[in-house]
Write an enzyme that holds these catalytic residues in place. Structure first.
Site, PDB file in Angstrom:
ATOM      1  N   ASN A 215       7.517 -26.666  17.174  1.00 19.23           N
ATOM      2  CA  ASN A 215       7.009 -28.007  16.867  1.00 19.23           C
ATOM      3  C   ASN A 215       6.009 -27.882  15.720  1.00 19.23           C
ATOM      4  O   ASN A 215       4.894 -27.422  15.924  1.00 19.23           O
ATOM      5  CB  ASN A 215       6.341 -28.577  18.133  1.00 19.23           C
ATOM      6  CG  ASN A 215       5.658 -29.904  17.885  1.00 19.23           C
ATOM      7  OD1 ASN A 215       5.865 -30.538  16.833  1.00 19.23           O
ATOM      8  ND2 ASN A 215       4.854 -30.350  18.832  1.00 19.23           N
TER       9      ASN A 215
ATOM     10  N   LYS B  45       4.573 -30.177  14.087  1.00 22.18           N
ATOM     11  CA  LYS B  45       3.589 -31.279  14.056  1.00 22.18           C
ATOM     12  C   LYS B  45       3.448 -31.822  12.626  1.00 22.18           C
ATOM     13  O   LYS B  45       4.416 -31.808  11.873  1.00 22.18           O
ATOM     14  CB  LYS B  45       2.256 -30.814  14.635  1.00 22.18           C
ATOM     15  CG  LYS B  45       2.420 -30.130  15.991  1.00 22.18           C
ATOM     16  CD  LYS B  45       1.138 -29.945  16.722  1.00 22.18           C
ATOM     17  CE  LYS B  45       1.398 -29.159  17.991  1.00 22.18           C
ATOM     18  NZ  LYS B  45       0.227 -29.078  18.855  1.00 22.18           N
TER      19      LYS B  45
ATOM     20  N   HIS C 296       5.173 -35.657  24.139  1.00 18.07           N
ATOM     21  CA  HIS C 296       4.176 -34.625  23.842  1.00 18.07           C
ATOM     22  C   HIS C 296       2.793 -35.175  24.195  1.00 18.07           C
ATOM     23  O   HIS C 296       2.526 -36.367  23.990  1.00 18.07           O
ATOM     24  CB  HIS C 296       4.254 -34.235  22.365  1.00 18.07           C
ATOM     25  CG  HIS C 296       3.452 -33.011  22.055  1.00 18.07           C
ATOM     26  ND1 HIS C 296       2.083 -33.051  21.924  1.00 18.07           N
ATOM     27  CD2 HIS C 296       3.813 -31.716  21.896  1.00 18.07           C
ATOM     28  CE1 HIS C 296       1.642 -31.824  21.683  1.00 18.07           C
ATOM     29  NE2 HIS C 296       2.676 -30.987  21.661  1.00 18.07           N
TER      30      HIS C 296
ATOM     31  N   GLU D 208       0.093 -35.079  22.741  1.00 19.81           N
ATOM     32  CA  GLU D 208      -0.598 -35.750  21.620  1.00 19.81           C
ATOM     33  C   GLU D 208      -0.101 -37.191  21.471  1.00 19.81           C
ATOM     34  O   GLU D 208      -0.864 -38.076  21.083  1.00 19.81           O
ATOM     35  CB  GLU D 208      -0.384 -34.934  20.328  1.00 19.81           C
ATOM     36  CG  GLU D 208      -1.191 -33.639  20.370  1.00 19.81           C
ATOM     37  CD  GLU D 208      -0.635 -32.486  19.561  1.00 19.81           C
ATOM     38  OE1 GLU D 208       0.254 -32.706  18.709  1.00 19.81           O
ATOM     39  OE2 GLU D 208      -1.076 -31.346  19.784  1.00 19.81           O
TER      40      GLU D 208
ATOM     41  N   GLU E  44       3.707 -28.208  29.364  1.00 25.14           N
ATOM     42  CA  GLU E  44       2.638 -27.892  28.421  1.00 25.14           C
ATOM     43  C   GLU E  44       1.294 -28.313  29.004  1.00 25.14           C
ATOM     44  O   GLU E  44       0.897 -29.484  28.872  1.00 25.14           O
ATOM     45  CB  GLU E  44       2.875 -28.636  27.106  1.00 25.14           C
ATOM     46  CG  GLU E  44       4.192 -28.293  26.445  1.00 25.14           C
ATOM     47  CD  GLU E  44       4.113 -28.511  24.944  1.00 25.14           C
ATOM     48  OE1 GLU E  44       4.343 -27.548  24.210  1.00 25.14           O
ATOM     49  OE2 GLU E  44       3.794 -29.630  24.516  1.00 25.14           O
TER      50      GLU E  44
HETATM   51  C1  PEP Z   1       2.567 -27.809  21.258  1.00 27.38           C
HETATM   52  O1  PEP Z   1       1.834 -28.611  20.694  1.00 27.38           O
HETATM   53  O2  PEP Z   1       3.675 -28.163  21.681  1.00 27.38           O
HETATM   54  C2  PEP Z   1       2.080 -26.446  21.426  1.00 27.38           C
HETATM   55  C3  PEP Z   1       2.602 -25.716  22.349  1.00 27.38           C
HETATM   56  O3  PEP Z   1       1.069 -26.050  20.557  1.00 27.38           O
HETATM   57  P1  PEP Z   1       0.403 -24.584  20.462  1.00 27.38           P
HETATM   58  O4  PEP Z   1       1.516 -23.573  20.604  1.00 27.38           O
HETATM   59  O5  PEP Z   1      -0.230 -24.546  19.121  1.00 27.38           O
HETATM   60  O6  PEP Z   1      -0.565 -24.495  21.580  1.00 27.38           O
END
Ligand code: PEP
Length: 252
Positions: free
Chosen positions: A9, A11, A98, A100, A170
């Site tokens: 991802n 982002k 997600h 976010e 997550e």
């Molecule tokens: C994400 O945002 O899906 C994620 C897992 O980020 P990170 O690996 O940077 O923690």
């Protein structure tokens, strides 16, 4: 057998030139890998068309995902991108829910269900993210929170749709913080998620890929992916380096 998946991802990172180079490097480095892991990249919307043609040209093994989609099919929704547009551009997957998006854009389980239904109807596979915040874990409510995210969204789907869904666990406290869940914490939650899915879809629970996400990197991926119910990873920061991303993929 469950599919092993590693998804990156990106982002809101990379210019078009940087993203194209990253996609090229990942595509090149995945050529030598065995075929049993599906590699997915989720660049920003603006990069999808270019990277989609690049992957097609190279007959790449890498699949394309979007990071989000609209909760409407078409029409007067300024600034939104529909599932049909994503399918048209060559996406096979779309990340939905997600943390976010839940946190900064107020996406509720009801909105996420709409998005998942639309994605499925357009032939896309949703990567549905669930996970608890730090205070919810500290209050020992993490199982309850994740169960609710599954019940209010995935329980509403039909079985034949559900088998195209990928789940990503997550823990919000582990995303971008450098603080990874231990492999035992991940396994405990992944096994729980599989049981909750199994209560509604008994024949499918064992077939659904459940990815771990949250500061996953080359140094911890082997241990995480070694767990029985961890079928791969959704990778944020480390997916912006082709070398790190490939090292994670090689951790199975
Ligand atoms: C994400 O945002 O899906 C994620 C897992 O980020 P990170 O690996 O940077 O923690």
């Amino acid at each position: 057998m469950r599919k092993k998946i590693v998804a990156g991802n990106w982002k809101m990172n990379t210019s078009i030139a940087e993203g194209t180079l990253l996609a090229k490097q990942i595509s090149f480095l995945t050529k030598e890998l065995e075929a049993n892991v599906e590699v997915i990249i989720a660049p920003p919307f603006t990069h999808l068309a270019g990277i989609s043609s690049l992957l097609k040209q190279e007959a790449s093994k890498v699949s394309l995902s979007a990071q989000n989609c609209a909760d409407q099919l078409s029409g007067a929704y300024t600034g939104e991108v529909s599932v049909k547009m994503l399918e048209d551009i060559g996406c096979k997957y779309v990340i939905i829910g997600h943390s976010e998006r839940r946190e900064y854009y107020g996406e509720t389980n009801a909105i996420l269900l709409k998005k998942i239904e639309l994605a499925l109807s357009a032939g896309l596979s949703p990567i549905y993210c669930v996970g608890e915040k730090l205070n919810e874990r500290e209050e020992n409510r993490h199982f309850e929170v994740v169960a609710e995210q599954i019940k209010e969204v995935l329980y509403m789907l039909k079985g034949f749709d559900m088998n195209r869904v990928v789940v990503a666990y997550e823990p919000v406290w582990a995303i971008g913080t450098g603080k990874t869940a231990t492999s035992d914490q991940a396994e405990e939650m992944h096994a729980y998620i599989r049981r909750v899915i199994g209560n509604k879809f008994p024949t499918l629970a064992d077939e659904i890929s459940i990815l771990y996400g949250g500061s996953c990197k080359p140094s911890n991926a082997v241990e995480l992916f070694g767990k029985e119910n961890v079928d791969g990873g959704l990778i944020g920061g480390a997916s912006l380096s082709a070398q790190d991303f490939i090292a994670i993929i090689k951790s199975f």
